[in-house]
Design a protein around this motif. Sequence first.
Motif, short mmCIF file in Angstrom:
data_model
loop_
_atom_site.label_atom_id
_atom_site.label_comp_id
_atom_site.label_asym_id
_atom_site.label_seq_id
_atom_site.Cartn_x
_atom_site.Cartn_y
_atom_site.Cartn_z
N ASP A 51 30.92 44.24 -94.07
CA ASP A 51 30.55 42.82 -94.14
C ASP A 51 30.52 42.30 -92.72
O ASP A 51 31.56 42.02 -92.13
CB ASP A 51 31.55 42.05 -94.99
CG ASP A 51 31.10 40.61 -95.27
OD1 ASP A 51 30.33 40.07 -94.46
OD2 ASP A 51 31.53 40.04 -96.28
N SER B 186 29.19 39.53 -91.76
CA SER B 186 29.06 38.08 -91.86
C SER B 186 27.61 37.64 -92.03
O SER B 186 27.25 37.06 -93.05
CB SER B 186 29.72 37.38 -90.67
OG SER B 186 31.10 37.63 -90.66
N THR C 199 26.31 37.57 -96.12
CA THR C 199 27.48 37.82 -96.97
C THR C 199 28.67 36.98 -96.52
O THR C 199 29.45 36.48 -97.33
CB THR C 199 27.85 39.30 -96.93
OG1 THR C 199 27.84 39.77 -95.58
CG2 THR C 199 26.85 40.11 -97.75
N ASN C 200 28.87 36.85 -95.21
CA ASN C 200 29.83 35.91 -94.64
C ASN C 200 31.22 35.98 -95.28
O ASN C 200 31.82 34.97 -95.62
CB ASN C 200 29.30 34.48 -94.73
CG ASN C 200 29.98 33.54 -93.74
OD1 ASN C 200 30.50 33.98 -92.70
ND2 ASN C 200 30.00 32.26 -94.06
N GLY C 201 31.72 37.21 -95.48
CA GLY C 201 33.06 37.39 -96.02
C GLY C 201 33.11 37.51 -97.52
O GLY C 201 34.20 37.72 -98.10
N ASN C 202 31.97 37.43 -98.21
CA ASN C 202 31.96 37.45 -99.68
C ASN C 202 32.30 38.82 -100.26
O ASN C 202 32.57 38.92 -101.46
CB ASN C 202 30.60 36.98 -100.20
CG ASN C 202 30.36 35.51 -99.98
OD1 ASN C 202 31.31 34.72 -99.91
ND2 ASN C 202 29.10 35.13 -99.83
N TYR C 203 32.25 39.88 -99.45
CA TYR C 203 32.67 41.18 -99.95
C TYR C 203 34.19 41.28 -100.11
O TYR C 203 34.70 42.22 -100.71
CB TYR C 203 32.19 42.29 -99.00
CG TYR C 203 30.73 42.66 -99.12
CD1 TYR C 203 29.90 42.02 -100.03
CD2 TYR C 203 30.20 43.67 -98.34
CE1 TYR C 203 28.56 42.36 -100.13
CE2 TYR C 203 28.86 44.03 -98.44
CZ TYR C 203 28.04 43.37 -99.33
OH TYR C 203 26.72 43.73 -99.44
N ASN C 204 34.90 40.29 -99.55
CA ASN C 204 36.36 40.26 -99.66
C ASN C 204 37.00 41.57 -99.22
O ASN C 204 37.81 42.18 -99.93
CB ASN C 204 36.78 39.93 -101.11
CG ASN C 204 36.32 38.55 -101.54
OD1 ASN C 204 36.50 37.58 -100.79
ND2 ASN C 204 35.73 38.45 -102.70
#
Length: 342
Positions: free
Chosen positions: A66, A68, A95-100
């Motif tokens: 990710d 970002s 994605t900006n951190g959405n993959y966690n």
Amino acid sequence: MQNEILEKGPLLTEEGSLTNPGWARDLILDYKRSAIRANKFRIKEWDYYCIINHETKKAIALTIADNSYMGLLSATYLDLNKPMQVTKTKIKALTNGNYNMPETSKSGNISVTQDGLYISFEKDNTSRILKVDCPYFHKGFNLKGEITLHQPDAMDTMVIATPFNKDKKAFYYNHKINCMDASGELYFGDEKVLFERKNSFGVLDWGRGVWTYSNTWYWGSASGSISNIPFGFNIGYGFGDNNKATENVVFYDNKAHKLADVKFHIPEDDYLKPWKFTSSDNRFEMDFQPIIDRNSNTNILVLKSLQHQIFGLFTGRVVLDNGEEIQVKNFLGFAEKVVNKW
């Protein structure tokens, strides 16, 4: 100077700079994405695994990243006998951190599907379970399988917290876990590809950080055994300012032996010509015979990436902390040069 980090604590100060640049044998500084004070689109987080069967000379590499401004999934299958390699990469914007991505390499699971490519990394108390499923991976062949990496409790690893001179809020926090023996199987079309603990070994490259725009890095890695004793190494530079520590480490019988500077001597005209590696402390001297170049060249507006990851055979010598010399012959691993503007 080799600053070994020995005390637990936060990775970043309140201002967003590194609290203690250096290296460690374990992940003892705590990474928190929320503590970053830089532009959020500069954050890059990834997990990369590579597993090689030293007997059959077949390998798999899996990435979830990710960055970002984009997320990336990648699966590579290699048969070093032929040699051949197939890579399938899927990208998702913003994605900006959405993959966690987990904030530690010691726990947490990741599972992502993008355009038909599924990759999952699971962590339990003693192992890491990697899964991949990609219909139509190559010429109508599917790629599907599950591999378990086994990690001993008492095992040194390589951790480095590296600043960047150009930006005090930029840093690279990296955990490399070498010499994890592997078991499991893949299917490449109708071909069954086995990984057995006696001959198959994997490495994890766990990276979290804030990167400057333009970088060139060099990285080499190998994991396996010599005379049934776990052996491997991590070498590299170009990942920021290494004045406080290098990431150069030899692993023998699950113990880390710290090296000074290691230099990559790469032929200018052909990556598949023989390479050499030398060290400033004369403890790592290797010849490298390339087998295959897993290369890519991405050029999308302001984003550029030129990558050459070479799989091949290492032959030479390393010297442990106690002065013992280990002879290395035709040891499978890889080395790479990557130029990024990202």
